[in-house]
Design a protein around this motif. Structure first.
Motif, PDB file in Angstrom:
ATOM      1  N   SER A  93       0.914  -1.206  -0.040  1.00 45.74           N
ATOM      2  CA  SER A  93      -0.111   0.023  -0.017  1.00 45.74           C
ATOM      3  C   SER A  93       0.959   1.225  -0.048  1.00 45.74           C
ATOM      4  O   SER A  93       2.043   1.145   0.244  1.00 45.74           O
ATOM      5  CB  SER A  93      -0.926   0.037   1.256  1.00 45.74           C
ATOM      6  OG  SER A  93      -0.081   0.093   2.336  1.00 45.74           O
ATOM      7  N   GLU A  95       1.273   3.325   2.259  1.00 44.12           N
ATOM      8  CA  GLU A  95       1.813   3.421   3.478  1.00 44.12           C
ATOM      9  C   GLU A  95       2.903   2.303   3.634  1.00 44.12           C
ATOM     10  O   GLU A  95       3.597   2.466   4.536  1.00 44.12           O
ATOM     11  CB  GLU A  95       0.847   3.227   4.533  1.00 44.12           C
ATOM     12  CG  GLU A  95      -0.308   4.419   4.619  1.00 44.12           C
ATOM     13  CD  GLU A  95      -1.408   3.746   4.000  1.00 44.12           C
ATOM     14  OE1 GLU A  95      -2.590   4.319   4.655  1.00 44.12           O
ATOM     15  OE2 GLU A  95      -1.343   2.991   2.886  1.00 44.12           O
ATOM     16  N   VAL A 116      -6.256   6.156   0.883  1.00 43.88           N
ATOM     17  CA  VAL A 116      -5.094   6.075   1.751  1.00 43.88           C
ATOM     18  C   VAL A 116      -5.692   6.587   2.970  1.00 43.88           C
ATOM     19  O   VAL A 116      -6.174   7.506   3.334  1.00 43.88           O
ATOM     20  CB  VAL A 116      -3.734   6.926   1.172  1.00 43.88           C
ATOM     21  CG1 VAL A 116      -2.804   6.900   2.236  1.00 43.88           C
ATOM     22  CG2 VAL A 116      -3.494   6.569   0.019  1.00 43.88           C
ATOM     23  N   LYS A 119      -2.309   9.084   5.790  1.00 43.79           N
ATOM     24  CA  LYS A 119      -1.553  10.032   4.585  1.00 43.79           C
ATOM     25  C   LYS A 119      -0.265  10.565   5.088  1.00 43.79           C
ATOM     26  O   LYS A 119       0.652  10.338   4.275  1.00 43.79           O
ATOM     27  CB  LYS A 119      -2.664  10.918   4.236  1.00 43.79           C
ATOM     28  CG  LYS A 119      -3.734  10.545   3.665  1.00 43.79           C
ATOM     29  CD  LYS A 119      -4.782  11.746   2.962  1.00 43.79           C
ATOM     30  CE  LYS A 119      -5.809  11.330   2.084  1.00 43.79           C
ATOM     31  NZ  LYS A 119      -6.693  10.121   2.511  1.00 43.79           N
ATOM     32  N   ALA A 122       1.998   7.801   4.345  1.00 43.56           N
ATOM     33  CA  ALA A 122       2.230   7.693   3.210  1.00 43.56           C
ATOM     34  C   ALA A 122       3.086   8.688   2.354  1.00 43.56           C
ATOM     35  O   ALA A 122       4.038   8.226   1.396  1.00 43.56           O
ATOM     36  CB  ALA A 122       0.990   7.712   2.178  1.00 43.56           C
TER      37      ALA A 122
END
Length: 252
Positions: A93, A95, A116, A119, A122
């Motif tokens: 993902s 993240e 997401v 965030k 990420a």
């Protein structure tokens, strides 16, 4: 925003419901080319690659690409139709990207940012995997820069429900710039028409947009019936093109 479970809700119809015409794909690839360095090859990440809508085209244009997708079913579909030797798909993902630090020249997130969950994490993870001066192509809607397709008016809460999924542009930019990124470009890309309004109705019936998960089932059914009535009156009317936002950020 209600979280969409692509393993149970949308994987079966996503590829058909979100397919791009050759002209649409060419338009997006041209926009990506303009936003990326001219040197080749470039090592890319397609973050939230789904069923592989863009991954092979990115590999063909720029160099090897890793598609990163959290949904098992979406990833399985992408792998089953994968033909390009420069493409691979991995579980992960935004993240938690399963690639080494500093291993990519760019990342694409196409209609993914609003999904997401963490965030800030990420933002840091994308900075980790990109090389210095690496680019992030963020095609996401923003609450204050939001395309309004013609069919959205057929859902009484449609616009509000759709906009509620997205942050305003300044919040997204502030989140990245606070972490050391810089904006290298922002504008809109005019995506060519999906065909006729009847063509668009067939796609909408597949419910492959996360928008549909934000409405009650009765609202979805009533809205689709309203669209069907409107389309029946003029099924060959063209579905207008949309101007869609593209934000480009650079890792310092």
């Amino acid at each position: 925003m209600r979280r969409v479970d692509y393993d149970t809700e949308q994987h079966q119809h996503y590829a058909r419901g979100r397919a791009l015409t050759e002209q649409q794909m060419a338009t997006w690839m041209s926009a990506f080319t303009a936003a990326l360095p001219e040197r080749r090859p470039l090592v890319g990440l397609d973050v939230g690659s789904g069923t592989g809508r863009f991954t092979p085209a990115l590999a063909g244009a720029f160099g090897p690409v890793t598609g990163v997708e959290p949904s098992v079913r979406m990833r399985e579909l992408a792998q089953a139709q994968s033909r390009h030797p420069g493409v691979r798909y991995l579980a992960g993902s935004a993240e938690d990207l399963p690639v080494p630090s500093g291993s990519a020249d760019y990342a694409l997130m196409f209609c993914v940012w609003h999904h997401v969950q963490d965030k800030p994490r990420a933002v840091r993870e994308l900075a980790r995997v990109l090389r210095p001066a690496g680019r992030l192509l963020l095609r996401g809607n923003f609450s204050d820069h939001h395309p309004e397709p013609w069919w959205l008016d057929h859902f009484p809460r449609g616009l509000d429900a759709d906009i509620a999924q997205f942050q305003p542009l300044h919040e997204v930019v502030a989140m990245f710039t606070a972490a050391g990124w810089r904006v290298t470009g922002f504008g809109t890309v005019t995506q060519p028409s999906d065909g006729t309004r009847a063509d668009m109705l067939e796609r909408l019936r597949l419910r492959a947009l996360s928008f549909f998960a934000q409405l009650d089932p009765d609202e979805v059914e009533a809205g689709l019936r309203s669209i069907e009535e409107a389309v029946a009156a003029n099924p060959d009317a063209p579905s207008p093109p949309l101007s869609e936002p593209l934000l480009t950020l650079e890792r310092r």
